[in-house]
Design a protein around this motif. Structure first.
Motif, PDB file in Angstrom:
ATOM      1  N   HIS A 117      16.700 -14.514   9.642  1.00  0.00           N
ATOM      2  CA  HIS A 117      15.905 -13.436   9.988  1.00  0.00           C
ATOM      3  C   HIS A 117      14.332 -13.647   9.567  1.00  0.00           C
ATOM      4  CE1 HIS A 117      19.761 -11.279  10.248  1.00  0.00           C
ATOM      5  NE2 HIS A 117      18.926 -10.416  11.128  1.00  0.00           N
ATOM      6  N   ASP A 118      13.514 -12.968  10.244  1.00  0.00           N
ATOM      7  CA  ASP A 118      12.096 -12.873  10.333  1.00  0.00           C
ATOM      8  C   ASP A 118      12.005 -11.851   9.017  1.00  0.00           C
ATOM      9  OD1 ASP A 118       9.593 -12.595   9.911  1.00  0.00           O
ATOM     10  OD2 ASP A 118       9.155 -12.056  11.917  1.00  0.00           O
ATOM     11  N   VAL A 119      11.981 -12.231   7.731  1.00  0.00           N
ATOM     12  CA  VAL A 119      12.096 -11.273   6.591  1.00  0.00           C
ATOM     13  C   VAL A 119      10.633 -11.526   5.708  1.00  0.00           C
ATOM     14  CG1 VAL A 119      13.780 -12.644   5.474  1.00  0.00           C
ATOM     15  CG2 VAL A 119      13.242 -10.267   4.858  1.00  0.00           C
ATOM     16  N   THR A 120      10.249 -10.494   5.209  1.00  0.00           N
ATOM     17  CA  THR A 120       9.118 -10.641   4.283  1.00  0.00           C
ATOM     18  C   THR A 120       9.567  -9.853   2.862  1.00  0.00           C
ATOM     19  OG1 THR A 120       7.504 -10.541   5.995  1.00  0.00           O
ATOM     20  CG2 THR A 120       6.633  -9.971   4.030  1.00  0.00           C
ATOM     21  N   PHE A 121       9.283 -10.205   1.746  1.00  0.00           N
ATOM     22  CA  PHE A 121       9.518  -9.606   0.613  1.00  0.00           C
ATOM     23  C   PHE A 121       8.186  -9.488  -0.370  1.00  0.00           C
ATOM     24  CE2 PHE A 121      11.656  -8.278  -2.928  1.00  0.00           C
ATOM     25  CZ  PHE A 121      11.808  -9.007  -4.124  1.00  0.00           C
ATOM     26  N   LYS A 122       8.013  -8.627  -0.901  1.00  0.00           N
ATOM     27  CA  LYS A 122       7.040  -8.512  -2.074  1.00  0.00           C
ATOM     28  C   LYS A 122       7.211  -7.663  -3.096  1.00  0.00           C
ATOM     29  CE  LYS A 122       1.908  -7.229  -2.040  1.00  0.00           C
ATOM     30  NZ  LYS A 122       0.708  -7.076  -1.368  1.00  0.00           N
ATOM     31  N   VAL A 123       6.947  -8.184  -4.130  1.00  0.00           N
ATOM     32  CA  VAL A 123       7.118  -7.367  -5.367  1.00  0.00           C
ATOM     33  C   VAL A 123       5.734  -6.966  -5.679  1.00  0.00           C
ATOM     34  CG1 VAL A 123       8.059  -7.536  -7.846  1.00  0.00           C
ATOM     35  CG2 VAL A 123       9.001  -8.757  -5.967  1.00  0.00           C
ATOM     36  N   TYR A 124       5.298  -5.734  -6.315  1.00  0.00           N
ATOM     37  CA  TYR A 124       4.262  -5.057  -6.890  1.00  0.00           C
ATOM     38  C   TYR A 124       4.410  -5.344  -8.461  1.00  0.00           C
ATOM     39  CZ  TYR A 124       3.327  -3.613  -2.312  1.00  0.00           C
ATOM     40  OH  TYR A 124       2.876  -3.472  -0.779  1.00  0.00           O
ATOM     41  N   PRO A 125       3.466  -5.945  -8.931  1.00  0.00           N
ATOM     42  CA  PRO A 125       3.565  -6.286 -10.374  1.00  0.00           C
ATOM     43  C   PRO A 125       3.348  -4.721 -11.259  1.00  0.00           C
ATOM     44  CG  PRO A 125       2.060  -7.918  -9.515  1.00  0.00           C
ATOM     45  CD  PRO A 125       2.192  -6.943  -8.340  1.00  0.00           C
ATOM     46  N   GLY A 126       3.956  -4.603 -12.154  1.00  0.00           N
ATOM     47  CA  GLY A 126       4.111  -3.353 -12.923  1.00  0.00           C
ATOM     48  C   GLY A 126       4.374  -1.939 -12.359  1.00  0.00           C
ATOM     49  N   GLY A 127       4.768  -2.161 -10.787  1.00  0.00           N
ATOM     50  CA  GLY A 127       5.225  -0.989 -10.205  1.00  0.00           C
ATOM     51  C   GLY A 127       6.712  -0.660 -10.571  1.00  0.00           C
ATOM     52  N   ARG A 128       6.812   0.896 -10.327  1.00  0.00           N
ATOM     53  CA  ARG A 128       8.170   1.476 -10.764  1.00  0.00           C
ATOM     54  C   ARG A 128       8.701   1.699  -9.618  1.00  0.00           C
ATOM     55  NH1 ARG A 128       5.975   4.668 -16.175  1.00  0.00           N
ATOM     56  NH2 ARG A 128       5.163   3.082 -17.067  1.00  0.00           N
ATOM     57  N   HIS A 129       9.712   2.803  -9.227  1.00  0.00           N
ATOM     58  CA  HIS A 129      10.439   2.897  -8.262  1.00  0.00           C
ATOM     59  C   HIS A 129       9.888   3.419  -7.061  1.00  0.00           C
ATOM     60  CE1 HIS A 129      14.199   3.760  -6.358  1.00  0.00           C
ATOM     61  NE2 HIS A 129      14.141   5.068  -6.188  1.00  0.00           N
ATOM     62  N   GLU A 130       8.900   4.355  -6.941  1.00  0.00           N
ATOM     63  CA  GLU A 130       8.444   4.944  -6.059  1.00  0.00           C
ATOM     64  C   GLU A 130       6.913   4.250  -5.585  1.00  0.00           C
ATOM     65  OE1 GLU A 130      10.405   9.189  -5.906  1.00  0.00           O
ATOM     66  OE2 GLU A 130       8.369   9.185  -6.460  1.00  0.00           O
ATOM     67  N   MET A 131       7.121   3.256  -4.948  1.00  0.00           N
ATOM     68  CA  MET A 131       5.729   2.386  -4.843  1.00  0.00           C
ATOM     69  C   MET A 131       5.113   3.094  -4.030  1.00  0.00           C
ATOM     70  SD  MET A 131       5.684  -0.026  -6.511  1.00  0.00           S
ATOM     71  CE  MET A 131       3.904  -0.360  -6.181  1.00  0.00           C
ATOM     72  N   HIS A 132       5.316   4.059  -2.983  1.00  0.00           N
ATOM     73  CA  HIS A 132       4.519   4.828  -2.237  1.00  0.00           C
ATOM     74  C   HIS A 132       4.051   5.989  -2.955  1.00  0.00           C
ATOM     75  CE1 HIS A 132       8.510   6.377  -1.885  1.00  0.00           C
ATOM     76  NE2 HIS A 132       8.070   7.415  -1.818  1.00  0.00           N
ATOM     77  N   ASN A 133       4.202   6.098  -4.162  1.00  0.00           N
ATOM     78  CA  ASN A 133       3.723   7.237  -5.022  1.00  0.00           C
ATOM     79  C   ASN A 133       2.989   6.481  -6.421  1.00  0.00           C
ATOM     80  OD1 ASN A 133       4.297   9.625  -3.642  1.00  0.00           O
ATOM     81  ND2 ASN A 133       6.256   9.539  -4.337  1.00  0.00           N
ATOM     82  N   GLU A 134       3.067   5.325  -6.220  1.00  0.00           N
ATOM     83  CA  GLU A 134       2.283   4.583  -7.404  1.00  0.00           C
ATOM     84  C   GLU A 134       0.831   4.677  -7.369  1.00  0.00           C
ATOM     85  OE1 GLU A 134       2.405   3.199 -10.150  1.00  0.00           O
ATOM     86  OE2 GLU A 134       4.747   2.700 -10.660  1.00  0.00           O
ATOM     87  N   ILE A 135       0.158   4.096  -8.655  1.00  0.00           N
ATOM     88  CA  ILE A 135      -1.138   4.440  -8.871  1.00  0.00           C
ATOM     89  C   ILE A 135      -1.891   3.238  -7.797  1.00  0.00           C
ATOM     90  CG2 ILE A 135      -0.856   4.866 -11.231  1.00  0.00           C
ATOM     91  CD1 ILE A 135      -1.345   2.228 -12.097  1.00  0.00           C
ATOM     92  N   ASN A 136      -1.126   2.349  -7.274  1.00  0.00           N
ATOM     93  CA  ASN A 136      -1.928   1.551  -6.359  1.00  0.00           C
ATOM     94  C   ASN A 136      -1.271   1.592  -4.948  1.00  0.00           C
ATOM     95  OD1 ASN A 136       0.820   0.585  -7.410  1.00  0.00           O
ATOM     96  ND2 ASN A 136       0.270  -1.465  -6.419  1.00  0.00           N
ATOM     97  N   ARG A 137      -0.865   2.955  -4.582  1.00  0.00           N
ATOM     98  CA  ARG A 137      -0.102   3.293  -3.345  1.00  0.00           C
ATOM     99  C   ARG A 137      -1.077   3.019  -2.139  1.00  0.00           C
ATOM    100  NH1 ARG A 137      -1.904   8.446  -5.445  1.00  0.00           N
ATOM    101  NH2 ARG A 137      -0.086   8.767  -6.705  1.00  0.00           N
TER     102      ARG A 137
END
Length: 331
Positions: free
Chosen positions: A278-298
């Motif tokens: 598959h054409d798949v992309t994966f990204k891990v945000y350093p220090g981020g917790r569960h709700e990345m759309h509600n994180e300090i770097n949203r």
């Protein structure tokens, strides 16, 4: 101008599913997105995220899952999916909502816009099971947030939940089950300010979550059985071949998300998609917790999701008329 509308559609068992849409009437529409929210929350928590996307030409739709929000406002049934076949009902709900939003899109001349689906947390397990069973029909892309692809103790959890259903009833509160499932989620966070710090580093979001009755409730025993069943199905290896290779996948997570065992679970899912070409992309945000759309770097997260949608919005996969054969069946 952002237009926010409520809509209702009827599930196959008669339940009235309550949804909402976000559209910027001044922005040229480029794509549509259906958000599947997580456990013990509701679609209104995605207002900031949806408002950002719609300003960029993405029409956003979501709905409160059964057992949640306005779909199930009474405490007796909140956290309860069904006595049996709960997973099947949840997945059929998505089809009902898609039919409804197709009607809405037709009314605003947006029926042929590419449709993407976004699933967070429990919503990510629901999304994975959905695209596995119906082969991602009519979807131009899939976005997975805060997930896991390791079934772990899901089978044991389902047994415990079913035992409680038998002895205490399917609508009994899963206090012990909740403790077993989430009791260690703050273990790598120090100092602990609240028992929900694992959600995000943004303290205001955590406090709002805790103050919200539509979030701070316990799943019922039968609800935990359905959650375990979703985890089992989403954590079964070799299912990604059921998703057409032309449908792109974006998986992301926070480095400190306990749901995904600190990025190991999402990485497993990423590798499964890679193995099936598959054409798949994966990204891990350093220090981020569960709700990345509600994180300090949203803001960064919002831009990344938007970029994925816009890059793949030219895919010639249309949602209109895609569900005629029903979930899990071949056209």
């Amino acid at each position: 101008m952002i237009e926010k509308l409520q809509f209702t559609c009827t599930a196959i068992d008669g339940l009235a599913l309550q949804g909402r849409s976000w559209r910027d009437t001044s922005a040229a529409p480029k794509a549509a997105l259906l958000i599947i929210h997580g456990m013990t929350e509701f679609c209104g928590r995605y207002d900031d995220f949806a408002s950002y996307l719609c300003k960029e030409g993405v029409i956003v739709y979501s709905f409160d899952l059964r057992g949640h929000g306005l779909t199930t406002p009474d405490a007796l049934n909140r956290g309860f999916i069904a006595e049996k076949n709960g997973v099947d009902l949840i997945l059929s709900d998505i089809d009902c909502v898609r039919v409804k939003i197709d009607e809405i899109r037709t009314g605003i001349s947006a029926a042929d816009l590419p449709l993407f689906i976004f699933g967070h947390s429990m919503g990510s397990f629901i999304t994975s099971c959905y695209i596995k069973r119906n082969h991602a029909k009519g979807l131009s892309g899939v976005i997975i947030s805060g997930t896991n692809a390791k079934a772990g103790a899901a089978a044991f959890g389902k047994i415990l939940a079913r035992m409680q259903c038998f002895f205490k009833g399917p609508k009994s509160e899963g206090k012990l089950l909740d403790k077993i499932a989430f009791g260690t989620y703050n273990s790598k966070i120090s100092p602990n300010r609240t028992n929900k710090d694992w959600l995000t580093r943004d303290e205001a979001v955590v406090d709002a979550y805790i103050a919200e009755p539509a979030c701070m409730f316990l799943f019922k025993a039968a609800g935990f059985a359905d959650l375990s069943a979703l985890l089992q199905e989403a954590g079964s290896k070799n299912w990604t071949q059921a998703v057409p290779n032309e449908v792109p996948i974006y998986i992301y997570c926070g480095e400190m998300d306990p749901v995904g065992v600190y990025s190991k679970g999402p990485e497993t899912l990423y590798n499964w998609y890679r193995e099936t070409g598959h054409d798949v992309t994966f990204k891990v945000y350093p220090g981020g917790r569960h709700e990345m759309h509600n994180e300090i770097n949203r803001d960064e997260v919002y831009r990344d999701v938007l970029s994925f949608i816009l890059v793949h919005s030219q895919n010639k996969v249309l949602s209109r008329g895609a569900l005629a054969s029903g979930p899990g069946e071949s056209a």
